[in-house]
Design an enzyme around this catalytic site. Structure first.
Site, PDB file in Angstrom:
ATOM      1  CD  GLU A  54      -3.245  -0.868   0.631  1.00  0.00           C
ATOM      2  OE1 GLU A  54      -3.771   0.209   0.047  1.00  0.00           O
ATOM      3  OE2 GLU A  54      -3.424  -1.943  -0.592  1.00  0.00           O
ATOM      4  CB  CYS A  61      -4.644  10.599   1.995  1.00  0.00           C
ATOM      5  SG  CYS A  61      -4.806   8.855   3.504  1.00  0.00           S
ATOM      6  CG  HIS A  77      -3.567   3.070   4.699  1.00  0.00           C
ATOM      7  ND1 HIS A  77      -4.028   3.815   3.664  1.00  0.00           N
ATOM      8  CD2 HIS A  77      -3.185   2.246   3.681  1.00  0.00           C
ATOM      9  CE1 HIS A  77      -4.867   3.118   2.755  1.00  0.00           C
ATOM     10  NE2 HIS A  77      -3.779   1.708   2.640  1.00  0.00           N
TER      11      HIS A  77
END
EC number: 3.5.3.23
Length: 446
Positions: free
Chosen positions: A175, A367, A246
């Protein structure tokens, strides 16, 4: 020591920004599924954040959206005919697949790649591995185009190495930088690399939500990049179960400072011991921990306090935390944030930024950006047309205002006109950002 800067490469929000609830474990995405989005407003919010970083004196770049709807995916899955028919047929017969093909998720550039700066890499180049993002269908489409994008921005192969994504196989689920933190005394000096993983490839995972990052993926990236002083802590299972899909939802760090929630790591003591050992002789890590008593997981996820940007601002002695306005609006998160500035710790002040359109899909300020540590020479070698300036902001704001809708419901994604609008917009964008006329798949097949 060579002088270096932490540049931010922000993902530009795409024309199909929408709320269709594609991401299990992302509580905001699930909660807001079906709502009407504002792609124009979202893109302008992103520009405003980029402008704030540039105004603070930090290098800022723009990463372009990916082509969406991804008609090529739908063709691979058996739909045929002209592109407009492929899209409308998919929405009629397989709406979940069509929704995935329309996602604007590349805007969250923290998942674009894992980056190793030249100061840490074995060969002295900056290394990038685009994330395969295979846990979710809509994100698994991104890796190849991300590699193309990074190769346009960082084209000089004597200074930059942009690898292909890891094999698209569950053992190597990756990720990207949302699960990576680099600590150092100075950006240009040697650092400690924290590769935070959720599960081991051959171990059984029985969590309510998926653990998206494997340890094996990060071990492969560390070997590939030759990344020095690597530490591999496990993300806290309680954090994943609480909605921290995350690690950057529960942890952020830069320079010597690691700012994290007590549930961020499965074994906090081992993490701290290993980081100190890796940093020995280089710097003394500063651990700033927030307890569950001060900020319960529910408030953490609602406020996204840790999904903030932690910045080294020229002329300021202490770090600046750029947090979403949701942190300011949550009393418990706000109290924690403001207490940072009144302490004697490494974080000196907090600013708040409005990225509500992104936040409704579970993406805060952190993000939206990929951090890349660059020397002066590396900075000069990047594509200058993608360097954020006031002129570029004006050009992009005009482009967004002309090309983007200000209202988009999930049902609107089935509109064949949106396909044409998006391609026309992206075709123009390639000229603005100096990407060439073969950047997007539709340009190469025209």
């Amino acid at each position: 020591m060579i002088s270096a800067f932490e540049a931010n490469c922000d993902g530009l929000v795409g024309p199909t920004h929408s709320y269709v609830g594609l991401s299990p474990g992302n509580l905001a995405s699930t909660r807001n599924a079906g709502e009407v989005s504002n792609p124009r407003g979202a893109a302008l919010e992103g520009l405003a954040k980029m402008r704030r970083l540039a105004d603070l004196g930090l290098p800022q770049f723009v990463l372009p959206p990916h082509e969406r709807p991804a008609v090529s995916l739908l063709r691979q899955l058996g739909f045929s005919g002209p592109d407009e028919i492929v899209l409308t047929s998919a929405w009629r017969d397989a709406p979940a697949l069509a929704a995935a093909a329309c996602s604007a998720s590349p805007m969250w550039a923290a998942n674009a790649a894992t980056v190793t700066p030249s100061a840490d890499a074995a060969d002295g180049r900056v290394h990038f591995t685009p994330a395969n993002l295979l846990t979710n269908l809509h994100r698994s489409l991104e890796g190849r185009q991300t590699a193309r994008s990074l190769r346009r921005l960082f084209a000089d192969e004597t200074r930059f190495a942009v690898h292909d994504p890891l094999p698209a196989q569950p053992h190597f689920a990756d990720e990207g930088a949302a699960n990576h933190v680099r600590l150092c005394a100075e950006h240009g000096g040697p650092g400690v690399n924290l590769f935070v993983w959720g599960r081991e490839a051959w171990s059984h995972w029985d969590g309510r939500f998926p653990a998206r990052q494997t340890k094996e993926a990060f071990e492969a990236i560390q070997r590939r990049h030759g990344a020095a002083r690597a530490v591999f802590p496990q993300q806290g299972k309680a954090a994943i179960e609480g909605g921290a899909f995350h690690n950057d939802v529960v942890c952020v760090g830069t320079r010597e400072c690691l700012f994290f929630h007590e549930r961020a790591f499965e074994d906090r003591a081992t993490m701290a011991r290993e980081v100190r050992a890796a940093a020995s002789g280089l710097f003394e890590p500063a651990f700033v921990e927030v307890t569950e008593a001060d900020l319960p997981m529910a408030d953490l996820v609602a406020s996204y306090l840790f999904n903030s940007q932690l910045l080294v601002v020229p002329g300021e002695d202490r770090l600046v935390l750029l947090a979403p306005v949701e942190t300011r609006d949550n009393p418990r998160a706000y109290a924690v944030a403001e207490s940072l500035a009144t302490s004697n710790g490494p974080i000196g002040r907090v600013e708040y930024v409005d990225v509500r359109q992104s936040m409704r899909n579970g993406g805060g300020p952190a993000c939206l950006r990929l951090r890349v540590v660059l020397t002066e020479a590396e900075l000069a070698a990047a594509n200058p047309a993608q360097r954020f300036t006031a002129d570029l902001q004006d050009a992009l704001a005009d482009w967004i205002t002309r090309r983007y809708r200000d209202r988009l419901s999930p049902a609107d994604l089935a509109d064949a006109k949106l396909l044409t609008e998006s391609r026309e917009a992206l075709d123009e964008l390639t000229q603005i950002l100096g990407l060439g006329d073969d950047f997007y798949p539709f340009q190469r097949t025209a």
